[in-house]
Design a protein around this motif. Structure first.
Motif, mmCIF file in Angstrom:
data_model
loop_
_atom_site.group_PDB
_atom_site.id
_atom_site.type_symbol
_atom_site.label_atom_id
_atom_site.label_comp_id
_atom_site.label_asym_id
_atom_site.label_seq_id
_atom_site.Cartn_x
_atom_site.Cartn_y
_atom_site.Cartn_z
ATOM 1 N N ASN A 97 18.861 -72.040 31.985
ATOM 2 C CA ASN A 97 17.717 -71.863 33.192
ATOM 3 C C ASN A 97 18.678 -72.649 34.098
ATOM 4 O OD1 ASN A 97 17.252 -74.273 31.937
ATOM 5 N ND2 ASN A 97 15.877 -74.905 33.200
ATOM 6 N N HIS A 98 18.591 -71.958 35.529
ATOM 7 C CA HIS A 98 19.233 -72.913 37.003
ATOM 8 C C HIS A 98 18.943 -73.574 37.388
ATOM 9 C CE1 HIS A 98 23.024 -72.113 39.111
ATOM 10 N NE2 HIS A 98 22.945 -70.960 40.212
ATOM 11 N N ARG A 99 18.771 -74.354 38.238
ATOM 12 C CA ARG A 99 18.419 -75.892 38.786
ATOM 13 C C ARG A 99 19.183 -76.126 39.842
ATOM 14 N NH1 ARG A 99 13.891 -74.122 36.248
ATOM 15 N NH2 ARG A 99 12.987 -75.461 34.685
ATOM 16 N N GLY A 106 28.817 -78.970 35.813
ATOM 17 C CA GLY A 106 28.979 -79.718 36.257
ATOM 18 C C GLY A 106 28.640 -80.586 35.286
ATOM 19 N N LEU A 107 27.418 -80.894 35.610
ATOM 20 C CA LEU A 107 26.972 -82.095 34.280
ATOM 21 C C LEU A 107 27.036 -81.951 33.264
ATOM 22 C CD1 LEU A 107 23.684 -83.112 36.932
ATOM 23 C CD2 LEU A 107 25.849 -84.533 36.576
ATOM 24 N N LEU A 108 27.091 -80.695 32.374
ATOM 25 C CA LEU A 108 26.910 -80.266 31.169
ATOM 26 C C LEU A 108 28.108 -80.676 31.078
ATOM 27 C CD1 LEU A 108 26.204 -78.773 28.889
ATOM 28 C CD2 LEU A 108 26.873 -76.898 29.581
ATOM 29 N N SER A 109 29.404 -79.767 31.386
ATOM 30 C CA SER A 109 30.585 -81.038 31.357
ATOM 31 C C SER A 109 30.871 -81.856 31.340
ATOM 32 C CB SER A 109 32.197 -79.899 32.202
ATOM 33 O OG SER A 109 31.891 -78.999 31.993
ATOM 34 N N SER A 222 17.971 -75.713 28.053
ATOM 35 C CA SER A 222 17.228 -75.871 28.641
ATOM 36 C C SER A 222 18.425 -77.065 29.825
ATOM 37 C CB SER A 222 16.389 -76.623 27.734
ATOM 38 O OG SER A 222 15.722 -75.456 26.996
ATOM 39 N N ILE A 223 18.043 -77.159 31.083
ATOM 40 C CA ILE A 223 17.906 -77.869 31.975
ATOM 41 C C ILE A 223 16.933 -78.237 32.480
ATOM 42 C CG2 ILE A 223 19.665 -78.593 33.796
ATOM 43 C CD1 ILE A 223 21.580 -76.014 33.467
ATOM 44 N N GLN A 272 19.655 -79.779 26.952
ATOM 45 C CA GLN A 272 19.053 -79.369 25.077
ATOM 46 C C GLN A 272 19.660 -78.477 25.178
ATOM 47 O OE1 GLN A 272 16.937 -82.079 23.151
ATOM 48 N NE2 GLN A 272 17.474 -80.677 21.764
ATOM 49 N N THR A 273 20.197 -78.250 23.808
ATOM 50 C CA THR A 273 20.533 -77.001 23.160
ATOM 51 C C THR A 273 19.760 -76.537 22.063
ATOM 52 O OG1 THR A 273 21.815 -77.767 21.442
ATOM 53 C CG2 THR A 273 22.602 -77.005 23.870
#
Length: 379
Positions: A97-99, A106-109, A222-223, A272-273
């Motif tokens: 999803n895109h917030r 960026g935060l995922l990386s 999921s973000i 969360q994956t």
């Protein structure tokens, strides 16, 4: 090798010295760097750039520190749970999803690096690459370009090329990718995977649709942001579109959304994956008509995303306020309720519109926070 990707791919490490010199010579880039990193002489920053031999070194030298600073100043902590992935070393296509325009990837990386893993390559729309220095900078930062302002025929050719690039990146480069489940953010947080995204992914690779999608090792991600700093801008856009169906955001609007999203307060943030969908894909009937097959894969991704939301007191309060019930009162305190009510009033006050429709805007804000809970309950 693979010259067909030259227009859209991240830069090769061998190209970085030339690109760094072009950025260093760009007055607009120098001005932005001065604003983001005040007090540091630009020549010192230029020297650090020139010392970076790879994209990953550049990310560690500049992006990692900036993102950690944003986490410290604009969040109450960021967490990542990838325990559902059986092979941590595999290359995955994270579909989320895109917030937030910039920070989702960026935060995922940052979180992946903290778990000893590599950063992701990022799919980014060319509508956001407003200035030449932005386009160069994102390609240094491992982004590949989604071309949008095209004719129908060009769009088809561009989608096929991007799909081939994604397959090449996962299969040959063994490099993970992040891509949003839809074009643009879901302004009301009702997150749905667009079949068109999956159709694009299935243009590359070998075999039938299931084979091609399996080759990409797709993982629903999921973000969950406790607070969305752009919520008032999204609500404003809803009223503008309601009052003028032809309304279109400007480049200035995009820049404001990017800036507000990066620096605005987000509260707690969680990634969360779900498990990789390859096992689930094996059970699909490959003889189904293509539209039905894509719809079922979209539903599979949506279920993975919706089931793994991190829900906060805001989500429960918003749902109860929308339904005028106290169905979820056990999930929040009176203090939580007061805090969210005060937050809503603060965000509403930031919306500057002629003919401002407060009831409509309040409902839109509440829906943004209630929809993740609604979708979670359906799963």
């Amino acid at each position: 090798m693979n010259e067909e990707f030259d227009e859209i791919r991240p830069y090769h490490d061998s190209e970085l010295p030339q690109i760094f010199e072009e950025l260093i010579a760009d007055p607009a880039f120098r001005q932005v760097v001065g604003a983001v990193m005040p007090g540091i002489p630009f020549e010192a920053i230029a020297g650090q750039m020139r010392a970076c031999k790879t994209k990953f070194e550049f990310q560690k030298t500049f992006c990692y520190g900036l993102l950690k600073k944003i986490i410290k100043e604009a969040t109450d902590g960021v967490t990542l749970d990838i325990s559902a992935l059986t092979d941590r070393q595999a290359a995955y296509t994270y579909v989320s999803n895109h917030r937030d325009i910039v920070l989702d990837s960026g935060l995922l990386s940052v979180m992946l690096v903290e778990q000893g893993l590599d950063t992701v390559e990022i799919a980014i729309g060319d509508n956001l690459l407003i200035y030449p220095w932005i386009k160069k900078l994102v390609r240094v930062n491992k982004s590949f370009i989604v071309q949008r302002a095209l004719t129908m025929r060009q769009k088809l050719e561009s989608s096929a090329r991007m799909s081939r690039y994604m397959h090449y990146t996962i299969r040959d480069k063994k490099q993970s990718i992040w891509i949003a489940q839809r074009e643009g953010r879901a302004k009301d947080s009702d997150d749905r995977t667009q079949d068109s995204v999956l159709k694009m992914m299935a243009m590359g690779g070998e075999g039938d649709i299931i084979d091609r999608l399996s080759e990409l090792n797709i993982v629903p991600l999921s973000i969950s942001y406790e607070f969305d700093p752009c919520d008032f801008l999204k609500a404003r856009e809803f009223q503008l579109k309601r009052d003028n169906p032809d309304y279109k955001k400007t480049q200035a609007d995009d820049l404001q959304n990017m800036q507000t999203g990066i620096f605005g307060y987000k509260g707690r943030v969680h990634f969360q994956t779900a498990p990789c969908i390859n096992e689930a894909l094996k059970s699909f009937d490959r003889s189904l008509p293509k539209p039905e097959l894509f719809a079922r894969v979209s539903a599979l991704l949506d279920a993975g995303i919706h089931a793994n939301y991190r829900l906060y007191p805001n989500n429960y309060v918003a749902h109860d306020l929308l339904t005028a019930a106290r169905e979820f009162a056990s999930h929040y305190t009176e203090a939580d309720e007061k805090r969210f009510a005060a937050y809503l009033e603060q965000q509403l006050s930031r919306i500057d519109l002629p003919g401002k429709d407060e009831d409509f805007l309040r409902t839109k804000l509440l829906q943004m926070y209630a929809n993740p809970l609604t979708n979670y309950l359906k799963v």
